[in-house]
Write an enzyme that holds these catalytic residues in place. Sequence first.
Site, mmCIF file in Angstrom:
data_model
loop_
_atom_site.group_PDB
_atom_site.id
_atom_site.type_symbol
_atom_site.label_atom_id
_atom_site.label_comp_id
_atom_site.label_asym_id
_atom_site.label_seq_id
_atom_site.Cartn_x
_atom_site.Cartn_y
_atom_site.Cartn_z
ATOM 1 N N GLU A 138 -1.532 8.335 -6.849
ATOM 2 C CA GLU A 138 -2.950 8.683 -6.841
ATOM 3 C C GLU A 138 -3.252 9.652 -5.694
ATOM 4 O OE1 GLU A 138 -4.398 4.699 -6.504
ATOM 5 O OE2 GLU A 138 -3.412 4.143 -8.377
ATOM 6 N N GLU A 166 -1.765 1.451 -11.294
ATOM 7 C CA GLU A 166 -0.478 1.093 -10.684
ATOM 8 C C GLU A 166 0.530 0.615 -11.724
ATOM 9 O OE1 GLU A 166 -3.367 0.420 -9.233
ATOM 10 O OE2 GLU A 166 -3.159 1.554 -7.367
ATOM 11 N N GLN A 192 -1.068 3.928 -2.992
ATOM 12 C CA GLN A 192 -1.928 4.510 -1.950
ATOM 13 C C GLN A 192 -1.967 3.597 -0.717
ATOM 14 O OE1 GLN A 192 -6.227 5.638 -2.836
ATOM 15 N NE2 GLN A 192 -5.089 7.562 -2.780
ATOM 16 N N PHE A 193 -2.068 2.322 -0.957
ATOM 17 C CA PHE A 193 -1.812 1.300 0.055
ATOM 18 C C PHE A 193 -0.879 0.288 -0.600
ATOM 19 C CE2 PHE A 193 -5.559 3.210 1.725
ATOM 20 C CZ PHE A 193 -5.512 3.039 3.096
ATOM 21 N N ASP A 248 -0.935 -2.687 -0.438
ATOM 22 C CA ASP A 248 -1.743 -3.805 -0.945
ATOM 23 C C ASP A 248 -1.914 -3.700 -2.468
ATOM 24 O OD1 ASP A 248 -3.541 -4.615 1.877
ATOM 25 O OD2 ASP A 248 -2.505 -2.703 1.727
ATOM 26 N N PHE A 249 -1.953 -2.472 -2.967
ATOM 27 C CA PHE A 249 -2.244 -2.279 -4.390
ATOM 28 C C PHE A 249 -1.021 -2.514 -5.289
ATOM 29 C CE2 PHE A 249 -5.370 1.141 -2.683
ATOM 30 C CZ PHE A 249 -6.159 0.144 -2.139
ATOM 31 N N HIS A 251 -6.281 -3.458 3.117
ATOM 32 C CA HIS A 251 -5.585 -2.231 3.528
ATOM 33 C C HIS A 251 -4.621 -2.510 4.665
ATOM 34 C CE1 HIS A 251 -9.057 -0.752 1.292
ATOM 35 N NE2 HIS A 251 -8.388 0.369 1.095
#
Lengths: 353, 325
Positions: B29, B60, B82-83, B85-86, B127
Amino acid sequence: MTLTREQKLELYYFMRLTRSLEERLVNLYRQTKVIGGLFRSLGQEADAVGAAYALDKSKGDILSPLIRNLGAMLVRGAEPTEVIKQYMAKGDSPTKGKELNIHFGGIERGFVGQISHLGDMVPVMAGVTLAAKMRGEDRVGLVFVGDGATSTGAFHEGINFAAVQRCPLVVIVENNGYAYSTPVAKQTAARSFVDKAIGYGIPGEQADGNDVLAVYDVTRRAVDRARRGEGVTLIELITYRRKGHAEHDNQSYIPEGEIDRWAAENDPIDRFVKVLRAENVKASELTAIDDRVRTEIDTATDVADASPMPEPVEALRGVYANQANVPPLWFREDVSSAVDSHERASGWGTYDV
Amino acid sequence: MSEVTYLEGIRQALFEEMERDPNVFCLGEDIGAYGGAFKVTEGLQAKFGASRVIDTPISEIAIVGAAAGAAHMGMRPVCEMQFMDFVSNAYDMLTNYVATARYRIGLGCPMVVRGPSGGYVRGGPFHSQNPEAAFFHTPGLKIVSPASAADAKGLMKAAIRDDDCVLFFEHKYLYRRIKEEMPAGDHVVQIGKARTAREGTDVSIITYSATLWKALEAAEIMQAEDGVSVEVIDLRTLLPLDDAAIVGTVRKTNRVLIVHEDTRTGGIAGEITARINETCFEWLDAPVLRVTAADVPLPYSPPLEDYVLPQTSDIVRALRRIVAY
């Protein structure tokens, strides 16, 4: 796109092979020779066979089947022997006993074995076709999903991404009425699955999934569109699942008479026989094909039945590309050598203390 | 040679690998014209084009699934989360599809899933996570978590060349804070090998990623204030663990502290402790201790985040408890 007489007889052969092979598997299941569950595509042979037939082997087209697409795999070159060995969990089956039923196959064979998580193969096939596009290869991909899989995030993300990238991908939603016991009306509030195409900005077509020639035609149009660089097509095939989710499912949730009605009025093989007979195919020609199918399945059964079960240690192999040492399960070994071999395999024994 | 940041090390690896192998491509992304949320992919699309540096929808599952499909075809995709976490959105695709494809049907997934993980940056609960343990439990995946700029580059190059799926946990706190001389040439660091970041004789710290630097600080303090010689092992690769390095240091110092930023329960430190127990019990002079984050979602406010995450003083305190045995 008109099929020759020989091609139509080949379609008949593959539909008959699919049905007879599954019937043989039922026999083996009842003899407890099938390990685990057994899944049937009774009444859906036309959609699997007709769609797969629209792909081009010589161009390296690739499809990803679902559990009820045995016919598609047979069209792409899967052997009855392999299928029976898989169901029997044999050591020389395509997956050496590591995977179930028709979960097998690779890119070079033209079909990619699926996983049980519905919808997941849509993103994977988006990637397969994206790669083909990036390399300028003239290959098309086709992915089957059922009506239930359209409710997953994976389905949405995969088809959306493939649409944006204009991947040469055909997505077939087989609307067979039920996802396990859940009827379509409880699966989606949409009027039809083909309507979903609008939301992705791609063409959608609907066809009678029990008419093998209609299935071939609609799929062939989508394949040609993909090959011309026009991206993804969503196809909804209307069919019906006459057996339960798997052989153990007693279908108590089905309204009375529904299955009988489909069997009597809308069997894809019976319908196609009528078409063939109307085109002057002799009954004896069809009987000859039936006989050929029976012989092939008999041979495949004998070969698969005589095959060995896998060596247990095979279970430890093949997780990684370069798997040098798998530490043995020391608690399964002779205690005197257990710790030594455990450490050696882990590289620990090499340490000076 | 010049000094480069941890972030630049990764960027260099991506550039060099894309140049070396036309099968390598990136997807994620905002990684194209924008260059990624942290600018790791800056300039990549300008050089290699939009077809090899692909901006994706916020998907994702599609990113990871499509990478797997492309990898089956012989490509070498590098996915950006992107992080990190995702990555939980793609957990199913990674654990059920990617991790099993080779074992089940012989289809490899040579691909990298990379992205910024970790805290110390006041990023709040979504994040700042360290989701490595969620994947550590899955055979078929590899997990890499570099602490230095040279390792970030060398391990990224190795990850892209690896024939299996590598989850590459970059640490966003280190992106621009760590700078070092980059080895010249084609700098590749072997996956699966730990590094002795500091030699010592009295007690060992086993750690990785951002807490390596806190462990090294603690080691300095112990040397200066207590006269204790601390050995520090940087695991670099979490899956597979470098058993030989772990056993080697424990048998050398006989005392061990495991430090990681991830939460405590079910964290990787627990597995390392168990392995030491199975193979080094006779060599231990003290219990194996852990310094980790507390078992809470990571809070936002500085006093809260500082309290939850491992700090140098926590490590010093734990070391003193171990050497007191």
